[in-house]
Design a protein around this motif. Structure first.
Motif, PDB file in Angstrom:
ATOM      1  N   ILE A  15       0.862  -1.353   0.175  1.00  0.00           N
ATOM      2  CA  ILE A  15      -0.018   0.143  -0.097  1.00  0.00           C
ATOM      3  C   ILE A  15       0.670   1.443   0.007  1.00  0.00           C
ATOM      4  N   ALA A  16       1.853   1.485   0.771  1.00  0.00           N
ATOM      5  CA  ALA A  16       2.990   2.370   0.860  1.00  0.00           C
ATOM      6  C   ALA A  16       3.533   2.600  -0.332  1.00  0.00           C
ATOM      7  N   PHE A  18       2.346   1.710  -3.489  1.00  0.00           N
ATOM      8  CA  PHE A  18       1.369   2.559  -4.428  1.00  0.00           C
ATOM      9  C   PHE A  18       1.182   3.578  -4.242  1.00  0.00           C
ATOM     10  N   THR A  19       0.858   3.965  -2.876  1.00  0.00           N
ATOM     11  CA  THR A  19       0.542   5.467  -2.572  1.00  0.00           C
ATOM     12  C   THR A  19       1.804   6.531  -2.750  1.00  0.00           C
ATOM     13  N   ASP A  20       2.973   5.963  -2.564  1.00  0.00           N
ATOM     14  CA  ASP A  20       4.077   7.045  -2.837  1.00  0.00           C
ATOM     15  C   ASP A  20       4.264   6.989  -4.422  1.00  0.00           C
ATOM     16  N   ARG A  22       2.160   6.933  -6.819  1.00  0.00           N
ATOM     17  CA  ARG A  22       0.867   7.749  -7.205  1.00  0.00           C
ATOM     18  C   ARG A  22       0.922   8.939  -6.891  1.00  0.00           C
ATOM     19  N   SER A  23       1.131   9.340  -5.488  1.00  0.00           N
ATOM     20  CA  SER A  23       0.887  10.615  -4.865  1.00  0.00           C
ATOM     21  C   SER A  23       2.120  11.371  -4.280  1.00  0.00           C
ATOM     22  N   ARG A  24       3.316  10.388  -4.295  1.00  0.00           N
ATOM     23  CA  ARG A  24       4.500  11.020  -3.461  1.00  0.00           C
ATOM     24  C   ARG A  24       4.391  11.103  -1.997  1.00  0.00           C
ATOM     25  N   ARG A  25       3.271  10.397  -1.182  1.00  0.00           N
ATOM     26  CA  ARG A  25       2.813  10.598   0.188  1.00  0.00           C
ATOM     27  C   ARG A  25       2.670   9.278   0.380  1.00  0.00           C
ATOM     28  N   ILE A  26       3.063   8.985   1.746  1.00  0.00           N
ATOM     29  CA  ILE A  26       2.771   7.840   2.435  1.00  0.00           C
ATOM     30  C   ILE A  26       1.624   8.195   3.350  1.00  0.00           C
ATOM     31  N   PRO A  27       0.427   7.546   3.488  1.00  0.00           N
ATOM     32  CA  PRO A  27      -0.596   8.412   4.236  1.00  0.00           C
ATOM     33  C   PRO A  27      -0.221   7.823   6.006  1.00  0.00           C
ATOM     34  N   LEU A  30      -2.051   4.718   7.180  1.00  0.00           N
ATOM     35  CA  LEU A  30      -1.497   3.622   7.068  1.00  0.00           C
ATOM     36  C   LEU A  30      -0.529   3.295   8.025  1.00  0.00           C
TER      37      LEU A  30
END
Length: 171
Positions: A15-16, A18-20, A22-27, A30
């Motif tokens: 998940i990290a 994929f999000t990084d 896609r958006s250059r962020r790790i939420p 999570l």
């Protein structure tokens, strides 16, 4: 590493990554539950000594990557992800994972720069970071920081994921 530590870690790393990418962020949604779950599972599996081991891993991951973040070269999502991984795997396994992460990250950065046609710029910036520390001290480089909109930014969660997974399978 706890016997059940690998699968929640793999899910969080997927998940990290994929999000990084896609958006250059790790939420935070999570990493914070992942971190708390690591502490809880360690306590459930090994009592207070497990919590202590988990806290040591969390602190080590946060400290090492926190220094890189403070110097401007790493985002706080990466720091929190490494701290959360440390909560699951403890300090010994985390050191192996972070060494492998650094190696993977270096290979990824070189490949990214070579494919993007800015390998010379990468080496020049690296030289400035390493050899400019004498004049700058431990203050961040004024241009080579994430806050600079002109700085090239590479998502680092893929390197963290690959380094951590290799550390699991190398034991």
């Amino acid at each position: 590493m706890h016997s059940i530590a690998w699968w929640p870690t793999v899910i969080a790393l997927i998940i990290a990554t994929f999000t990084d990418l896609r958006s250059r962020r790790i939420p935070n949604w999570l990493v914070f539950p992942f971190m708390i779950a690591g502490l809880a599972v360690s306590g459930w599996s090994h009592g207070w000594s497990g919590v202590g081991h988990s806290l040591a891993g969390l602190a080590l991951g946060g400290l090492l990557f926190g220094i890189l973040s403070w110097m401007g070269g790493m985002g706080m999502g990466d720091v929190k992800l490494c701290a959360a991984i440390g909560a699951w795997v403890g300090p010994g396994q985390l050191v192996i994972a972070l060494v492998l992460t650094g190696m993977v990250g270096g290979i990824m950065a070189l490949s990214w720069a070579a494919c993007g046609g800015f390998l010379g710029e990468l080496f020049s910036g690296t030289g400035d970071l390493l050899f400019g520390i004498k004049e700058r001290g431990l203050r961040p480089h004024p241009e080579l920081v994430l806050a600079n909109p002109l700085t090239r930014k590479m998502p680092y969660a893929p390197a963290i994921a690959i380094g951590t997974l290799i550390s699991f399978f190398s034991r």
